[in-house]
Design a protein around this motif. Structure first.
Motif, PDB file in Angstrom:
ATOM      1  N   THR A  13       0.829  -1.191   0.000  1.00  0.00           N
ATOM      2  CA  THR A  13       0.000   0.000   0.000  1.00  0.00           C
ATOM      3  C   THR A  13       0.876   1.258   0.000  1.00  0.00           C
ATOM      4  OG1 THR A  13      -0.101   0.188   2.404  1.00  0.00           O
ATOM      5  CG2 THR A  13      -1.762  -1.216   1.330  1.00  0.00           C
ATOM      6  N   VAL A  14       0.231   2.371  -0.234  1.00  0.00           N
ATOM      7  CA  VAL A  14       0.943   3.653  -0.170  1.00  0.00           C
ATOM      8  C   VAL A  14       1.613   3.812   1.187  1.00  0.00           C
ATOM      9  CG1 VAL A  14       0.602   6.159  -0.063  1.00  0.00           C
ATOM     10  CG2 VAL A  14      -0.473   4.822  -1.889  1.00  0.00           C
ATOM     11  N   GLY A  15       0.858   3.559   2.241  1.00  0.00           N
ATOM     12  CA  GLY A  15       1.410   3.687   3.594  1.00  0.00           C
ATOM     13  C   GLY A  15       2.565   2.749   3.845  1.00  0.00           C
ATOM     14  N   GLU A  16       2.454   1.521   3.345  1.00  0.00           N
ATOM     15  CA  GLU A  16       3.527   0.548   3.544  1.00  0.00           C
ATOM     16  C   GLU A  16       4.784   0.922   2.771  1.00  0.00           C
ATOM     17  OE1 GLU A  16       0.698  -3.399   4.354  1.00  0.00           O
ATOM     18  OE2 GLU A  16       1.340  -2.874   2.317  1.00  0.00           O
ATOM     19  N   ASN A  17       4.617   1.514   1.573  1.00  0.00           N
ATOM     20  CA  ASN A  17       5.773   1.994   0.817  1.00  0.00           C
ATOM     21  C   ASN A  17       6.541   3.045   1.612  1.00  0.00           C
ATOM     22  OD1 ASN A  17       6.352   1.464  -2.342  1.00  0.00           O
ATOM     23  ND2 ASN A  17       4.199   0.988  -1.905  1.00  0.00           N
ATOM     24  N   ILE A  18       5.821   3.986   2.166  1.00  0.00           N
ATOM     25  CA  ILE A  18       6.457   5.065   2.916  1.00  0.00           C
ATOM     26  C   ILE A  18       7.061   4.546   4.213  1.00  0.00           C
ATOM     27  CG2 ILE A  18       5.967   7.180   4.218  1.00  0.00           C
ATOM     28  CD1 ILE A  18       4.044   7.942   1.949  1.00  0.00           C
ATOM     29  N   GLU A  19       6.332   3.690   4.900  1.00  0.00           N
ATOM     30  CA  GLU A  19       6.834   3.159   6.177  1.00  0.00           C
ATOM     31  C   GLU A  19       8.091   2.314   5.968  1.00  0.00           C
ATOM     32  OE1 GLU A  19       5.417   0.371   9.949  1.00  0.00           O
ATOM     33  OE2 GLU A  19       3.919   1.181   8.559  1.00  0.00           O
ATOM     34  N   ALA A  20       8.113   1.528   4.896  1.00  0.00           N
ATOM     35  CA  ALA A  20       9.271   0.671   4.637  1.00  0.00           C
ATOM     36  C   ALA A  20      10.538   1.508   4.448  1.00  0.00           C
ATOM     37  CB  ALA A  20       9.018  -0.190   3.398  1.00  0.00           C
ATOM     38  N   ALA A  21      10.430   2.596   3.683  1.00  0.00           N
ATOM     39  CA  ALA A  21      11.591   3.458   3.453  1.00  0.00           C
ATOM     40  C   ALA A  21      12.027   4.138   4.741  1.00  0.00           C
ATOM     41  CB  ALA A  21      11.264   4.501   2.390  1.00  0.00           C
ATOM     42  N   ALA A  22      11.057   4.642   5.501  1.00  0.00           N
ATOM     43  CA  ALA A  22      11.396   5.356   6.732  1.00  0.00           C
ATOM     44  C   ALA A  22      12.015   4.426   7.774  1.00  0.00           C
ATOM     45  CB  ALA A  22      10.151   6.023   7.300  1.00  0.00           C
ATOM     46  N   ARG A  23      11.461   3.243   7.925  1.00  0.00           N
ATOM     47  CA  ARG A  23      12.007   2.308   8.922  1.00  0.00           C
ATOM     48  C   ARG A  23      13.409   1.854   8.532  1.00  0.00           C
ATOM     49  NH1 ARG A  23       8.760   1.123  12.966  1.00  0.00           N
ATOM     50  NH2 ARG A  23       6.496   1.187  12.730  1.00  0.00           N
ATOM     51  N   ALA A  24      13.653   1.687   7.249  1.00  0.00           N
ATOM     52  CA  ALA A  24      14.984   1.270   6.800  1.00  0.00           C
ATOM     53  C   ALA A  24      16.040   2.311   7.133  1.00  0.00           C
ATOM     54  CB  ALA A  24      14.970   1.003   5.297  1.00  0.00           C
ATOM     55  N   HIS A  25      15.626   3.577   7.280  1.00  0.00           N
ATOM     56  CA  HIS A  25      16.568   4.655   7.573  1.00  0.00           C
ATOM     57  C   HIS A  25      16.458   5.156   9.011  1.00  0.00           C
ATOM     58  CE1 HIS A  25      16.798   4.676   3.206  1.00  0.00           C
ATOM     59  NE2 HIS A  25      17.893   5.387   3.303  1.00  0.00           N
ATOM     60  N   GLY A  26      15.605   4.503   9.812  1.00  0.00           N
ATOM     61  CA  GLY A  26      15.459   4.912  11.200  1.00  0.00           C
ATOM     62  C   GLY A  26      14.781   6.253  11.378  1.00  0.00           C
TER      63      GLY A  26
END
Length: 230
Positions: free
Chosen positions: A93-106
């Protein structure tokens, strides 16, 4: 972030694609890389991100050489890349795309999510929709938002207006203009008016070589058109 490229060469086998490419991006400024199709623009961006190896030359972030760093390390150092074709996760989902990138970078937080929603209101409406179900313009906004949540010092964009309807081109232009001064931008773009409206400086590539460079305000549209028209 101050970003500098010095005497960059790149080869595909025996064919040399980039020759002695060099430029600098001052903190908070936008540099446009212009040129016809096949000039080496996308290859250059992939070299800057570590996706492709360079044969010779240096890439520096604030005087630290990153030429030998892997892509993930360059990303952690503050480089964010929006490739041609967007390359979002179509099944997430849109939210999961954004969350995945943010979590990968802390960098994941409610504040970061809210910031992206404010920048790109359409993403809030599409938050639970798969990325692959979005229009081209919506996917481009998602791709830019996904890059921005990593808190980059330099945002690198490859043809961000390609295949996008005019009203969304204007919206993306306004967002990028608002980011200038806060982060640096490196823009590869065929739509000359879009590039002129954003860029502080430019370089023109032809057959992998810088053939023209300067401040955008001191150049003429006719000169730039000559280098990118077919």
């Amino acid at each position: 972030m101050r970003f500098r490229v010095e005497s960059l060469d790149q080869h595909y086998g025996s064919a040399q694609v980039l020759r002695q490419v060099g430029f600098e991006i001052a903190p908070g400024e936008c540099l446009a890389v212009l040129g016809r199709n096949g000039a080496g623009k996308t290859t250059l961006l992939k070299c800057l991100m570590g996706v492709l190896p360079v044969s010779r030359g240096r890439v520096l972030v604030d005087d630290t050489e990153i030429s030998g760093w892997a892509s993930h390390r360059r990303s952690a150092a503050g480089l964010a890349y929006v490739p041609q074709g967007r390359e979002i996760f179509a099944e997430l989902t849109v939210g999961e795309n954004i969350e995945a990138a943010a979590r990968a970078h802390g960098t994941f937080s409610a504040e970061v999510v809210e910031e992206m929603v404010e920048l790109f209101p359409v993403l809030k409406q599409m938050w639970r929709r798969p990325g692959g179900a979005l229009s081209g313009g919506q996917q481009q906004q998602l791709a830019i938002a996904r890059a921005l949540v990593t808190r980059p010092g330099l945002l690198i964009l490859d043809e961000p207006t390609e295949g996008i309807q005019p009203n969304l081109v204007a919206a993306i232009r306004d967002i990028l203009a608002a980011l200038k001064g806060k982060i640096s931008l490196l823009l590869v773009e065929q739509y000359l008016d879009f590039a002129i409206s954003l860029a502080d400086a430019f370089v023109v590539l032809s057959r992998g070589t810088v053939v023209e460079a300067g401040r955008m305000q001191s150049s003429s549209r006719e000169l730039l058109t000559r280098y990118i028209s077919i």
